[in-house]
Enzyme design. Structure first.
Site, PDB file in Angstrom:
ATOM      1  N   LYS A 117     -30.822 -44.956 -66.060  1.00  0.00           N
ATOM      2  CA  LYS A 117     -31.846 -44.151 -66.726  1.00  0.00           C
ATOM      3  C   LYS A 117     -31.205 -43.357 -67.854  1.00  0.00           C
ATOM      4  O   LYS A 117     -30.196 -42.680 -67.650  1.00  0.00           O
ATOM      5  CB  LYS A 117     -32.486 -43.209 -65.697  1.00  0.00           C
ATOM      6  CG  LYS A 117     -33.667 -42.415 -66.205  1.00  0.00           C
ATOM      7  CD  LYS A 117     -34.247 -41.565 -65.076  1.00  0.00           C
ATOM      8  CE  LYS A 117     -35.398 -40.712 -65.566  1.00  0.00           C
ATOM      9  NZ  LYS A 117     -35.946 -39.840 -64.489  1.00  0.00           N
ATOM     10  N   HIS A 119     -32.930 -41.070 -69.811  1.00  0.00           N
ATOM     11  CA  HIS A 119     -33.704 -39.883 -70.155  1.00  0.00           C
ATOM     12  C   HIS A 119     -33.874 -39.037 -68.901  1.00  0.00           C
ATOM     13  O   HIS A 119     -33.537 -39.463 -67.797  1.00  0.00           O
ATOM     14  CB  HIS A 119     -35.073 -40.276 -70.721  1.00  0.00           C
ATOM     15  CG  HIS A 119     -35.910 -41.082 -69.768  1.00  0.00           C
ATOM     16  ND1 HIS A 119     -35.737 -42.435 -69.592  1.00  0.00           N
ATOM     17  CD2 HIS A 119     -36.901 -40.707 -68.907  1.00  0.00           C
ATOM     18  CE1 HIS A 119     -36.601 -42.877 -68.688  1.00  0.00           C
ATOM     19  NE2 HIS A 119     -37.311 -41.854 -68.251  1.00  0.00           N
TER      20      HIS A 119
END
Length: 241
Positions: A117, A119
């Site tokens: 991921k 963000h």
């Protein structure tokens, strides 16, 4: 309904076999496996599909882990239970809950993301953060070739210099690895130098199921299924120690 004859009612292996059957995670018959082998039994971890089943499954894992720590196979200072995505996620979470609430062993859980991921909180892992020197127990359902372990160890090591101290499976199929007389479990133990244990192995499953009955008192396993299991293990089962 599956009934035990009472002789081994308190046996962990018997209780777990009964749980597998009642959850329909274990079925007997004629199944084609991913390996192409024709097996007289099939184990589907996807059958643990509600809160009650996954909670009880976590308790079985926790009971085995507590025993392994008590006997010294696993160290006492384990900090997190790691489950490889996706099937290992509910296993890690339910095991950590059971260890903490029922066995008074506060412990975290960690699982990996299939894709990193970039963000929000970011990263490749969810749950207890991994740190250098942290001791980790892995949990998984059934090992066929050890692929999940071989993929997970480098990811864990890339995150932090953790020590994987062992792996606990639900079921050890005790089958030979491709091109070897050793089982996948034995191969992983030798390759990574940590112990691999299971709640139950396939021989224990058949021994337990042979002593169980249907609700009407008839034998759970037919003679044909028992013979097919013996022939299957004679052909594909690992015979090394």
């Amino acid at each position: 309904m599956v009934a035990d004859n009472g002789q081994h009612q308190t046996s962990l292996q018997h209780r777990f076999t009964q749980f597998l059957l009642q959850s329909e995670a274990l079925k007997f018959g004629d199944f084609t496996l991913k390996s192409g082998r024709q097996s007289p039994y099939f184990i589907n971890a996807g059958a643990f599909d509600d809160g009650a089943k996954i909670a009880l499954l976590g308790e079985f894992y926790a009971t085995v882990i507590e025993g392994l720590i008590s006997e010294g196979t696993f160290p006492k200072d384990v900090e997190t239970v790691f489950g490889p995505a996706y099937k290992g996620i509910p296993l890690a979470v339910s095991t950590a809950i059971a260890l903490t609430s029922a066995h008074h062993m506060p412990i975290g859980y960690t699982f990996d993301r299939k894709e990193k991921k970039d963000h929000g909180d970011g990263g490749s892992f969810v749950g207890t953060p991994l740190r250098d020197g942290m001791k980790v127990i892995m949990v998984d359902d059934v090992m066929t070739a050890g692929t999940a372990v071989r993929e997970s160890i480098p990811k864990l090591k890339a995150e932090a210099d953790v020590e994987v101290v062992g792996l606990v499976l639900a079921v050890d199929r005790m089958e030979q690895s491709k091109g070897s007389e050793a089982s996948a479990v034995q191969t992983i133990e030798r390759e990574f130098s940590f112990p691999v244990r299971s709640i139950v192995n396939v021989r224990q499953i058949f021994q337990a199921a042979a002593e169980m009955q249907h609700g009407d008192g008839s034998a759970l396993l037919s003679v044909d299924i028992q013979q097919a299991a013996e022939e299957y293990l004679a052909r594909y089962g690992s015979h090394t120690v």
